[in-house]
Design a protein around this motif. Structure first.
Motif, PDB file in Angstrom:
ATOM      1  N   PHE A  77     -50.657 -38.494 -16.702  1.00 29.69           N
ATOM      2  CA  PHE A  77     -49.640 -37.650 -16.849  1.00 29.69           C
ATOM      3  C   PHE A  77     -48.312 -38.000 -17.387  1.00 29.69           C
ATOM      4  CE2 PHE A  77     -46.364 -35.132 -13.951  1.00 29.69           C
ATOM      5  CZ  PHE A  77     -46.776 -33.863 -14.824  1.00 29.69           C
ATOM      6  N   LEU A  78     -47.836 -37.269 -18.417  1.00 25.95           N
ATOM      7  CA  LEU A  78     -46.500 -37.243 -18.887  1.00 25.95           C
ATOM      8  C   LEU A  78     -45.848 -36.035 -18.657  1.00 25.95           C
ATOM      9  CD1 LEU A  78     -48.518 -38.581 -20.934  1.00 25.95           C
ATOM     10  CD2 LEU A  78     -46.537 -39.110 -22.576  1.00 25.95           C
ATOM     11  N   ILE A 113     -48.156 -33.279 -20.210  1.00 25.56           N
ATOM     12  CA  ILE A 113     -49.306 -33.565 -20.997  1.00 25.56           C
ATOM     13  C   ILE A 113     -50.312 -34.017 -19.605  1.00 25.56           C
ATOM     14  CG2 ILE A 113     -50.205 -35.144 -22.459  1.00 25.56           C
ATOM     15  CD1 ILE A 113     -47.473 -34.637 -23.992  1.00 25.56           C
ATOM     16  N   ILE A 114     -51.639 -33.868 -19.750  1.00 22.46           N
ATOM     17  CA  ILE A 114     -52.522 -34.441 -19.046  1.00 22.46           C
ATOM     18  C   ILE A 114     -53.591 -34.933 -19.438  1.00 22.46           C
ATOM     19  CG2 ILE A 114     -51.685 -33.079 -16.865  1.00 22.46           C
ATOM     20  CD1 ILE A 114     -53.979 -31.063 -17.345  1.00 22.46           C
ATOM     21  N   SER A 115     -54.127 -36.041 -18.851  1.00 24.83           N
ATOM     22  CA  SER A 115     -55.522 -36.750 -19.393  1.00 24.83           C
ATOM     23  C   SER A 115     -56.773 -35.623 -19.509  1.00 24.83           C
ATOM     24  CB  SER A 115     -55.829 -37.654 -18.696  1.00 24.83           C
ATOM     25  OG  SER A 115     -56.211 -37.212 -17.230  1.00 24.83           O
ATOM     26  N   GLU A 116     -57.630 -35.776 -20.121  1.00 22.68           N
ATOM     27  CA  GLU A 116     -59.050 -35.040 -20.150  1.00 22.68           C
ATOM     28  C   GLU A 116     -59.634 -35.287 -18.635  1.00 22.68           C
ATOM     29  OE1 GLU A 116     -63.088 -35.208 -22.467  1.00 22.68           O
ATOM     30  OE2 GLU A 116     -62.213 -37.046 -22.066  1.00 22.68           O
ATOM     31  N   ARG A 117     -59.347 -36.135 -17.814  1.00 23.18           N
ATOM     32  CA  ARG A 117     -59.956 -36.055 -16.449  1.00 23.18           C
ATOM     33  C   ARG A 117     -59.123 -35.256 -15.786  1.00 23.18           C
ATOM     34  NH1 ARG A 117     -58.782 -38.505 -11.719  1.00 23.18           N
ATOM     35  NH2 ARG A 117     -56.743 -39.452 -12.496  1.00 23.18           N
ATOM     36  N   LEU A 118     -57.678 -35.104 -15.603  1.00 26.19           N
ATOM     37  CA  LEU A 118     -57.008 -34.176 -14.785  1.00 26.19           C
ATOM     38  C   LEU A 118     -57.192 -32.819 -15.628  1.00 26.19           C
ATOM     39  CD1 LEU A 118     -53.491 -35.861 -14.380  1.00 26.19           C
ATOM     40  CD2 LEU A 118     -55.599 -35.873 -12.798  1.00 26.19           C
ATOM     41  N   TRP A 123     -53.388 -24.388 -21.076  1.00 30.79           N
ATOM     42  CA  TRP A 123     -53.083 -25.743 -21.481  1.00 30.79           C
ATOM     43  C   TRP A 123     -53.888 -25.706 -22.855  1.00 30.79           C
ATOM     44  CZ3 TRP A 123     -50.768 -29.922 -18.709  1.00 30.79           C
ATOM     45  CH2 TRP A 123     -50.431 -29.281 -17.362  1.00 30.79           C
ATOM     46  N   HIS A 124     -52.927 -26.408 -23.910  1.00 33.25           N
ATOM     47  CA  HIS A 124     -53.430 -26.518 -25.297  1.00 33.25           C
ATOM     48  C   HIS A 124     -54.109 -28.045 -25.348  1.00 33.25           C
ATOM     49  CE1 HIS A 124     -49.160 -27.757 -25.867  1.00 33.25           C
ATOM     50  NE2 HIS A 124     -49.849 -28.353 -26.624  1.00 33.25           N
ATOM     51  N   PRO A 125     -55.016 -27.972 -26.386  1.00 37.98           N
ATOM     52  CA  PRO A 125     -55.607 -29.240 -27.009  1.00 37.98           C
ATOM     53  C   PRO A 125     -54.910 -29.922 -27.740  1.00 37.98           C
ATOM     54  CG  PRO A 125     -56.761 -27.467 -27.881  1.00 37.98           C
ATOM     55  CD  PRO A 125     -55.764 -26.979 -27.205  1.00 37.98           C
ATOM     56  N   ASN A 184     -57.779 -36.246 -26.391  1.00 36.42           N
ATOM     57  CA  ASN A 184     -58.580 -35.608 -25.505  1.00 36.42           C
ATOM     58  C   ASN A 184     -57.476 -34.949 -24.279  1.00 36.42           C
ATOM     59  OD1 ASN A 184     -61.268 -36.151 -26.933  1.00 36.42           O
ATOM     60  ND2 ASN A 184     -61.146 -37.936 -26.013  1.00 36.42           N
ATOM     61  N   SER A 185     -56.332 -35.166 -24.719  1.00 35.83           N
ATOM     62  CA  SER A 185     -55.420 -34.825 -23.536  1.00 35.83           C
ATOM     63  C   SER A 185     -55.086 -33.317 -23.802  1.00 35.83           C
ATOM     64  CB  SER A 185     -54.128 -35.646 -23.585  1.00 35.83           C
ATOM     65  OG  SER A 185     -53.492 -35.328 -24.729  1.00 35.83           O
ATOM     66  N   HIS A 186     -54.273 -32.736 -22.959  1.00 33.00           N
ATOM     67  CA  HIS A 186     -54.112 -31.156 -23.107  1.00 33.00           C
ATOM     68  C   HIS A 186     -52.504 -31.216 -22.849  1.00 33.00           C
ATOM     69  CE1 HIS A 186     -58.466 -30.178 -23.036  1.00 33.00           C
ATOM     70  NE2 HIS A 186     -57.896 -29.112 -23.503  1.00 33.00           N
ATOM     71  N   GLY A 187     -51.949 -30.215 -23.453  1.00 35.32           N
ATOM     72  CA  GLY A 187     -50.528 -29.819 -22.978  1.00 35.32           C
ATOM     73  C   GLY A 187     -50.255 -28.438 -22.461  1.00 35.32           C
ATOM     74  N   LYS A 188     -49.217 -28.347 -21.600  1.00 34.76           N
ATOM     75  CA  LYS A 188     -48.949 -27.102 -21.099  1.00 34.76           C
ATOM     76  C   LYS A 188     -47.396 -26.966 -21.380  1.00 34.76           C
ATOM     77  CE  LYS A 188     -48.848 -23.912 -16.912  1.00 34.76           C
ATOM     78  NZ  LYS A 188     -49.152 -24.013 -15.453  1.00 34.76           N
TER      79      LYS A 188
END
Length: 245
Positions: free
Chosen positions: A70-71, A91-96, A108-110, A139-143
């Motif tokens: 998490f960032l 920003i969160i990891s693929e797992r989250l 959440w965008h890729p 592989n992270s996503h951002g909101k």
């Protein structure tokens, strides 16, 4: 400085008074700003608005790595004292991301295209260090929410105050989606070659997984190429033959 970006617009309002400047100086000496000091990761990328992709903007991210997954980032339209605070990004990891409810995932965008295309950069870092850092974001996503659209595609000023509703921003996921004036201006100013970065990052394609949201803006850009580049795939889509073992 060749690598500086002033704020895109001057906010409405009167100049600061001497009294206010003195009070600010005292506050800097006496107050603790620890939460702000932790935002020590600097990246520059581009965002289109999800519900109006014609709204596109350069975004300077100042991020704090909270933990391995998490960032949290504050977003500005530049990197100087005149830069305006325009939004936030988590920003969160693929797992989250996989742990989120399906309806929440739509916010959440890729990130894989941003990394693999060279459009996301970390100014000031040696290329090898920059690449290693961005590899961790694969592989992270951002909101992302923008509260203020301070510039236009041609570099002209936008709104002089934050107006209207917050805008949910998205990522570019195909060549031809971004207004190339944005990339050219950023690359020239930062003295970088994003196409060279793209070529150098192609070994990261092997790490890329399909991501939800790649096709969220499909059809919104008439000049976008099909299919997306290698390593950029919507969840559930067929793999490009060039990506197979």
């Amino acid at each position: 400085m060749a690598d500086s970006r002033e704020g895109s617009t001057t906010p409405a309002g009167e100049p600061k008074t001497l009294k206010r400047a003195i009070l600010e100086a005292g506050a800097r000496l006496l107050q603790d700003t620890t939460p702000v000091k932790q935002f020590d990761i600097y990246m520059v990328g581009f965002h289109p608005a999800k519900h109006d992709p014609s709204l596109q903007m350069e975004a300077h991210h100042y991020c704090h790595q909270v933990n391995a997954d998490f960032l949290q980032c504050v977003l500005f339209d530049g990197n100087t004292e005149t830069a305006n605070l325009i939004g936030i990004e988590y920003i969160i990891s693929e797992r989250l991301f996989a742990s989120l409810p399906q309806d929440e995932q739509t916010y959440w965008h890729p990130h894989n295209y941003e990394i693999l295309s060279g459009s996301l950069v970390a100014p000031g870092l040696p290329d090898r260090v920059e690449k290693a850092m961005l590899k961790l974001l694969m592989n992270s996503h951002g909101k992302t929410w923008h509260l203020w659209h301070t510039s236009q595609h041609d570099g002209g000023p936008g709104d002089r105050l934050p107006l209207g509703d917050p805008m949910l921003m998205w990522s570019f996921n195909r060549d031809g989606e971004m207004d190339e004036r944005l990339r050219h201006s950023r690359d020239e100013r930062l003295q970088i070659n994003s196409q060279e970065k793209r070529r150098d990052r192609q070994d990261l394609v092997a790490l890329a997984h399909p991501q939800r949201g790649v096709d969220a803006l499909k059809g919104a850009f008439p000049n976008a190429t099909e299919p997306p580049p290698p390593g950029v795939r919507e969840t559930g889509s067929a793999m490009d033959p060039s990506e197979s073992d």
